[in-house]
Design a protein around this motif. Structure first.
Motif, PDB file in Angstrom:
ATOM      1  N   GLY A 158      61.706  66.808 -67.456  1.00 38.80           N
ATOM      2  CA  GLY A 158      61.712  67.878 -68.453  1.00 38.80           C
ATOM      3  C   GLY A 158      62.454  69.115 -67.990  1.00 38.80           C
ATOM      4  N   TYR A 159      62.940  69.102 -66.738  1.00 38.70           N
ATOM      5  CA  TYR A 159      63.689  70.256 -66.224  1.00 38.70           C
ATOM      6  C   TYR A 159      65.187  70.065 -66.460  1.00 38.70           C
ATOM      7  CZ  TYR A 159      59.639  72.280 -63.890  1.00 38.70           C
ATOM      8  OH  TYR A 159      58.428  72.861 -63.636  1.00 38.70           O
ATOM      9  N   PRO A 160      65.888  71.143 -66.799  1.00 36.66           N
ATOM     10  CA  PRO A 160      67.345  71.044 -66.991  1.00 36.66           C
ATOM     11  C   PRO A 160      68.055  70.761 -65.670  1.00 36.66           C
ATOM     12  CG  PRO A 160      66.473  73.042 -68.025  1.00 36.66           C
ATOM     13  CD  PRO A 160      65.392  72.484 -67.149  1.00 36.66           C
ATOM     14  N   SER A 161      69.225  70.146 -65.780  1.00 34.25           N
ATOM     15  CA  SER A 161      70.038  69.895 -64.592  1.00 34.25           C
ATOM     16  C   SER A 161      70.600  71.216 -64.084  1.00 34.25           C
ATOM     17  CB  SER A 161      71.191  68.940 -64.922  1.00 34.25           C
ATOM     18  OG  SER A 161      72.014  69.493 -65.930  1.00 34.25           O
ATOM     19  N   SER A 162      70.953  71.252 -62.817  1.00 33.23           N
ATOM     20  CA  SER A 162      71.540  72.466 -62.237  1.00 33.23           C
ATOM     21  C   SER A 162      72.522  72.075 -61.141  1.00 33.23           C
ATOM     22  CB  SER A 162      70.448  73.378 -61.653  1.00 33.23           C
ATOM     23  OG  SER A 162      69.729  72.704 -60.628  1.00 33.23           O
ATOM     24  N   GLY A 163      73.455  72.972 -60.847  1.00 37.12           N
ATOM     25  CA  GLY A 163      74.404  72.745 -59.761  1.00 37.12           C
ATOM     26  C   GLY A 163      75.736  72.185 -60.192  1.00 37.12           C
ATOM     27  N   ILE A 164      75.768  71.404 -61.278  1.00 42.77           N
ATOM     28  CA  ILE A 164      77.002  70.790 -61.770  1.00 42.77           C
ATOM     29  C   ILE A 164      77.376  71.412 -63.111  1.00 42.77           C
ATOM     30  CG2 ILE A 164      78.058  68.633 -62.578  1.00 42.77           C
ATOM     31  CD1 ILE A 164      76.212  67.103 -60.705  1.00 42.77           C
TER      32      ILE A 164
ATOM     33  N   ASN B 256      78.809  71.599 -69.256  1.00 45.58           N
ATOM     34  CA  ASN B 256      77.689  72.425 -69.710  1.00 45.58           C
ATOM     35  C   ASN B 256      77.915  73.885 -69.338  1.00 45.58           C
ATOM     36  OD1 ASN B 256      77.240  72.481 -66.983  1.00 45.58           O
ATOM     37  ND2 ASN B 256      75.402  71.233 -67.029  1.00 45.58           N
ATOM     38  N   TYR B 257      79.200  74.283 -69.358  1.00 42.84           N
ATOM     39  CA  TYR B 257      79.522  75.657 -68.967  1.00 42.84           C
ATOM     40  C   TYR B 257      79.340  76.640 -70.108  1.00 42.84           C
ATOM     41  CZ  TYR B 257      83.683  72.891 -70.151  1.00 42.84           C
ATOM     42  OH  TYR B 257      84.547  71.985 -70.702  1.00 42.84           O
ATOM     43  N   GLU B 258      78.925  76.140 -71.289  1.00 39.90           N
ATOM     44  CA  GLU B 258      78.711  77.042 -72.421  1.00 39.90           C
ATOM     45  C   GLU B 258      77.238  77.199 -72.774  1.00 39.90           C
ATOM     46  OE1 GLU B 258      81.229  75.268 -75.392  1.00 39.90           O
ATOM     47  OE2 GLU B 258      82.893  76.592 -74.912  1.00 39.90           O
ATOM     48  N   LYS B 259      76.430  76.165 -72.526  1.00 38.11           N
ATOM     49  CA  LYS B 259      75.011  76.205 -72.886  1.00 38.11           C
ATOM     50  C   LYS B 259      74.163  76.212 -71.617  1.00 38.11           C
ATOM     51  CE  LYS B 259      75.607  73.717 -77.266  1.00 38.11           C
ATOM     52  NZ  LYS B 259      75.204  72.522 -78.051  1.00 38.11           N
ATOM     53  N   PHE B 260      73.618  77.381 -71.304  1.00 39.52           N
ATOM     54  CA  PHE B 260      72.788  77.494 -70.104  1.00 39.52           C
ATOM     55  C   PHE B 260      71.942  78.764 -70.176  1.00 39.52           C
ATOM     56  CE2 PHE B 260      76.807  79.593 -69.272  1.00 39.52           C
ATOM     57  CZ  PHE B 260      76.436  80.799 -68.679  1.00 39.52           C
ATOM     58  N   VAL B 261      70.932  78.826 -69.308  1.00 35.93           N
ATOM     59  CA  VAL B 261      70.111  80.034 -69.152  1.00 35.93           C
ATOM     60  C   VAL B 261      69.996  80.326 -67.661  1.00 35.93           C
ATOM     61  CG1 VAL B 261      68.787  79.833 -71.289  1.00 35.93           C
ATOM     62  CG2 VAL B 261      67.984  78.660 -69.225  1.00 35.93           C
ATOM     63  N   ASN B 262      69.719  81.579 -67.319  1.00 31.22           N
ATOM     64  CA  ASN B 262      69.525  81.969 -65.916  1.00 31.22           C
ATOM     65  C   ASN B 262      68.119  82.533 -65.734  1.00 31.22           C
ATOM     66  OD1 ASN B 262      72.094  81.541 -64.452  1.00 31.22           O
ATOM     67  ND2 ASN B 262      72.933  82.911 -66.013  1.00 31.22           N
ATOM     68  N   PHE B 263      67.376  81.958 -64.784  1.00 32.09           N
ATOM     69  CA  PHE B 263      66.058  82.476 -64.439  1.00 32.09           C
ATOM     70  C   PHE B 263      65.946  82.547 -62.919  1.00 32.09           C
ATOM     71  CE2 PHE B 263      64.796  80.519 -68.621  1.00 32.09           C
ATOM     72  CZ  PHE B 263      64.557  81.728 -69.269  1.00 32.09           C
ATOM     73  N   ASN B 264      65.496  83.685 -62.418  1.00 37.42           N
ATOM     74  CA  ASN B 264      65.298  83.890 -60.978  1.00 37.42           C
ATOM     75  C   ASN B 264      66.538  83.528 -60.172  1.00 37.42           C
ATOM     76  OD1 ASN B 264      62.570  84.575 -61.530  1.00 37.42           O
ATOM     77  ND2 ASN B 264      62.057  82.385 -61.582  1.00 37.42           N
ATOM     78  N   GLY B 265      67.712  83.891 -60.709  1.00 33.11           N
ATOM     79  CA  GLY B 265      68.968  83.665 -60.003  1.00 33.11           C
ATOM     80  C   GLY B 265      69.457  82.239 -60.037  1.00 33.11           C
ATOM     81  N   LYS B 266      68.791  81.375 -60.821  1.00 36.38           N
ATOM     82  CA  LYS B 266      69.211  79.978 -60.908  1.00 36.38           C
ATOM     83  C   LYS B 266      69.676  79.661 -62.324  1.00 36.38           C
ATOM     84  CE  LYS B 266      67.762  75.291 -59.612  1.00 36.38           C
ATOM     85  NZ  LYS B 266      66.688  74.464 -59.024  1.00 36.38           N
ATOM     86  N   ARG B 267      70.742  78.882 -62.412  1.00 37.94           N
ATOM     87  CA  ARG B 267      71.328  78.513 -63.703  1.00 37.94           C
ATOM     88  C   ARG B 267      70.790  77.148 -64.146  1.00 37.94           C
ATOM     89  NH1 ARG B 267      77.383  79.159 -65.385  1.00 37.94           N
ATOM     90  NH2 ARG B 267      77.813  77.342 -66.668  1.00 37.94           N
ATOM     91  N   TYR B 268      70.217  77.095 -65.355  1.00 40.45           N
ATOM     92  CA  TYR B 268      69.699  75.860 -65.935  1.00 40.45           C
ATOM     93  C   TYR B 268      70.542  75.507 -67.162  1.00 40.45           C
ATOM     94  CZ  TYR B 268      65.522  76.809 -63.109  1.00 40.45           C
ATOM     95  OH  TYR B 268      64.657  77.046 -62.065  1.00 40.45           O
TER      96      TYR B 268
END
Length: 332
Positions: A266-272, A245-257
């Protein structure tokens, strides 16, 4: 020995050698678009005519699977199930019933991290650059209100499927290509194809060995630089699926979703950013790769380590590599 007979013998040997070369098995590959995705089908055969017949057989099988499981095809049994959500149970072929039954089994195994009723989600997250702020907590909760594998009711005796909630839907986006790769492999083995690879957009299924006798090797893409490979792993008779998922993501408040969303919250995965799973079947590897993203490194790895003949490699968003206990990586 007379010179003429000696010459004849040499010519005969040369012809036999030439024929042996002509009949030597080699890999033949065709790339095409199926199920809305790129498929690379490789078979080992004696000649291109035979190889193309084999590949045509695999294509026909994949197309058959698509007609059965596609939620885009209004005439498919899957669409019929979705149309009757909250209304009535739908009788389906044993093959589709069993696929849904196995999918529910994986949902139970992963505590709902994998769920084919994810298709019920409202698409409130956009990963095309158009999002400027996070959805509200209320919007996120509402987006998954009709998701839940426990609301998929199966009747084995009648071979029916019923979705309890009106507006509920099932979809096979996270398992369908893997299942199609498995089925294509099965029909080719039944036809006597000694070896090959079905690559369904990263869902790879192999059997046999290369004509040289060496094992097939799978390249694992470096998610920090997708033009590079960080490892080559041998695979003889099994499946490997890499989800990235290194191509489709958004960043909010310094966190990558990322675009892989937890169907429970309903929340996107993060960290991997990348998960590669090795399993006997591509269907299972496909589902588990998605599940590990949602479960996270610790819980995902713990679950994988409890499953026989299943291995995985996880890469986090800092480039750190974590692997299951029985896998060895040959770095490139």
């Amino acid at each position: 020995m007379p010179l003429q007979n000696k010459l004849k013998k040499q010519i005969t040997i040369a012809l036999l050698f030439f024929c042996a070369l002509c009949m030597a098995q080699q890999p033949y590959k065709r790339t095409l678009k199926l199920m809305g995705s790129r498929f690379d089908i490789t078979v080992v055969a004696n000649d291109s005519i035979t190889a193309n017949k084999y590949i045509d057989t695999a294509v026909a099988e994949i197309s058959r699977i698509e007609k059965l499981i596609s939620s885009w095809d209004a005439n498919s049994q899957t669409s019929e199930i979705n149309r009757n959500a909250g209304i009535k149970a739908v009788k389906v072929d044993a093959e589709l019933f069993q696929l849904i039954e196995r999918a529910i089994g994986i949902s139970k195994l992963t505590d709902g991290a994998f769920d084919i009723s994810y298709a019920s989600m409202d698409r409130i997250w956009q990963f095309d650059g158009s999002m400027t702020e996070m959805p509200s907590e209320e919007e996120i909760a509402a987006s998954v209100s009709k998701v839940g594998f426990k609301n998929i009711i199966l009747d084995k005796e009648k071979s029916t499927v019923f979705l309890k909630l009106e507006g509920m839907k099932i979809g096979f986006g996270a398992i369908g290509k893997g299942y199609a790769a498995d089925k294509a492999k099965d029909v080719l083995i039944a036809k006597g194809v000694p070896s090959g690879i079905i690559n369904a957009s990263g869902d790879m299924n192999t059997w046999g060995k290369q004509p040289s006798g060496k094992e097939w090797k799978v390249a694992i893409t470096n998610p920090m630089d997708k033009n590079k490979v960080f490892a080559l792993l041998p695979i003889t008779n099994g499946a490997v699926v890499t989800s990235g998922n290194y191509e489709k993501f958004v960043n909010f408040n310094g966190k990558r979703y990322t675009h892989i969303i937890d169907p429970r919250t309903g929340y996107p995965s993060s960290g991997i950013i990348s998960v590669t799973v090795f399993a006997p079947k591509a269907e299972l590897a496909d589902a588990l790769a998605t599940s590990v993203f949602v479960m996270g490194i610790e819980a995902g790895l713990d679950r994988i380590n409890q499953l026989p003949k299943i291995e995985c490699i996880i890469i986090d968003d800092k480039g750190n590599i974590t692997k299951s206990k029985n896998i060895e990586i040959d770095k490139v």
